[in-house]
Every structure is written in C-alpha cells, then in structure tokens.
Design an enzyme around this catalytic site. Structure first.
Site, PDB file in Angstrom:
ATOM      1  N   ASP A  12     -32.216  24.821  -4.461  1.00 30.67           N
ATOM      2  CA  ASP A  12     -33.219  23.841  -5.174  1.00 30.67           C
ATOM      3  C   ASP A  12     -34.484  24.462  -5.152  1.00 30.67           C
ATOM      4  OD1 ASP A  12     -33.385  23.813  -2.213  1.00 30.67           O
ATOM      5  OD2 ASP A  12     -33.471  21.643  -1.876  1.00 30.67           O
ATOM      6  N   ASP A  24     -38.349  29.305  -0.354  1.00 26.12           N
ATOM      7  CA  ASP A  24     -39.513  28.822   0.437  1.00 26.12           C
ATOM      8  C   ASP A  24     -39.844  30.164   1.328  1.00 26.12           C
ATOM      9  OD1 ASP A  24     -41.706  27.416   1.276  1.00 26.12           O
ATOM     10  OD2 ASP A  24     -40.444  26.594   3.057  1.00 26.12           O
ATOM     11  N   LYS A  41     -41.331  29.221  -4.107  1.00 30.69           N
ATOM     12  CA  LYS A  41     -42.848  29.114  -3.251  1.00 30.69           C
ATOM     13  C   LYS A  41     -43.096  30.705  -2.712  1.00 30.69           C
ATOM     14  CE  LYS A  41     -42.821  24.465  -1.272  1.00 30.69           C
ATOM     15  NZ  LYS A  41     -42.950  23.924   0.119  1.00 30.69           N
TER      16      LYS A  41
END
Ligand code: IMP
Ligand code: MG
Length: 185
Positions: free
Chosen positions: A105, A108, A136
């Site tokens: 998903d 990070d 990110k």
C-alpha cells in the site's frame, strides 16, 4: 490501550479521489502488462493494507497472473529504528523461477519491503519487482525504491484505499489525510 475517538472520514481532506486512484492504478496495470507481455506473473500482496490495491491492480493486468499474500508483524513504532519486522504469514505457493511483483500500500521507511525483498529473493524467483500505491520518499530509513508507483506523497499520514489508522478506514474509497500525525510519524 483504548481507541482514539472516531474521526468521520468525510471530515478529512481528500488527497486523491477514487477517480484519480482508479486512473493511476489502471495506468500501472497497463504498464505492467506491457513490461511482462507474453509472461506469467505472481502478485504478492502485503496484508492487510495492500488487499484493495492488489484487487484493483490485478483487474487491470492483462497478462497471465496469480496472486498470493504475506503478512508481517507491525513492529511497535518505538522499534522502527531497530528495523524489526517479522513474517507472520508466508506465501502459499512456490515462486522459484517465477516473475514476482511485491504489492504494497505504502512505501514509507522501507523497512518492511527491504525485509520482504530479501526474504523473497531466497526463494530464487526469476525476477522480483515492487509495486506500491503510495511512496513517501522523505521518510526512507533504508535505500529501496519501487518499480511501479501510483503517487509520490509528502510526509503526511493518510488513510483509505486499504490504509488504516488503528485498523480503521481501510474501506474508505478516497485516500484522505488523517488530521493528526500518529506517534512515530
Ligand atoms: P515501512 O515502509 O516499513 O515504514 O512500512 C510501511 C507500512 O507502514 C505500510 O505498509 C503501512 O502499513 C504503514 N504506513 C506508513 N505510512 C502510513 C500512512 O500514512 N498511513 C497508513 N499506514 C502507513
Ligand atoms: Mg501495510
């Protein structure tokens, strides 16, 4: 530990609407279908966050594909820098000599996917790539990049489209910005 108060998703700012998501996921599916033309692929989703992205992505892929799932323990946020990730559900079927795409998903810190990539490589797949809905890049603690990304985002905590805060909001259709930044983010 008690649950934080429920914030209705309608009160959260939309980062990407369901239409924007659908368009990007479809584009990724088309790209993957081109890149793997004539081949068979195995999509491996990381539970639970990637379940919704994987189900949409798989339906946009026109080459022969199967899917499988893995689950990892969510390390306590205090342990993030230790890089402690544990496998709690392994793949069901062998992937040796297969073309594999790990589906996540959100990329990070990179700890989860670095761990999973190393683990999957031990199974000797023919190839291994990474598809993530969100990236990110500012939060990375270990060097890892995805091969397929729907959206790069700034350092904000998001929910919806499979992504949760304390297990909530996974079924929200848009990707929304959670009003507070949870501890560790
Ligand atoms: P990491 O790359 O190992 O830090 O872990 C990525 C995982 O952290 C994702 O699969 C999500 O489960 C979770 N995560 C990171 N950022 C967010 C966010 O903004 N919203 C919801 N979950 C997130
Ligand atoms: Mg996840």
């Amino acid at each position: 530990m008690s649950l934080p108060a429920y914030v209705p998703p309608q009160k959260m700012e939309i980062l990407f609407s369901r239409d924007q998501i659908a368009e990007r996921v479809h584009a990724l599916g088309t790209q993957i279908s081109t890149d793997y033309a004539g081949q068979s692929i195995v999509l491996i989703g990381v539970l639970k966050g990637a379940a919704i992205f994987l189900s949409d992505l798989a339906r946009s892929i026109t080459v022969d594909n199967t899917f499988d799932f893995v689950a990892v323990s969510s390390y306590g946020r205090a342990l993030v820098s230790s890089g402690q990730v544990k496998l709690i559900k392994d793949i069901d079927n062998p992937i040796e000599d297969k073309h594999v795409i790990l589906v996540e998903d959100i990329l990070d810190t990179g700890l989860t996917l670095s761990y999973l990539r190393q683990l999957m490589l031990q199974h000797k797949p023919a190839s291994l790539k990474i598809a993530t809905c969100l990236d990110k890049p500012d939060r990375r603690l270990v060097p890892i990049e995805a091969d397929y990304v729907c959206f790069k985002i700034p350092n904000k905590f998001v929910v919806g489209y499979g992504m949760d805060f304390a297990e909530r909001y996974r079924g929200v259709e848009d990707i929304r910005i959670y009003p507070d930044t949870p501890a560790g983010h």
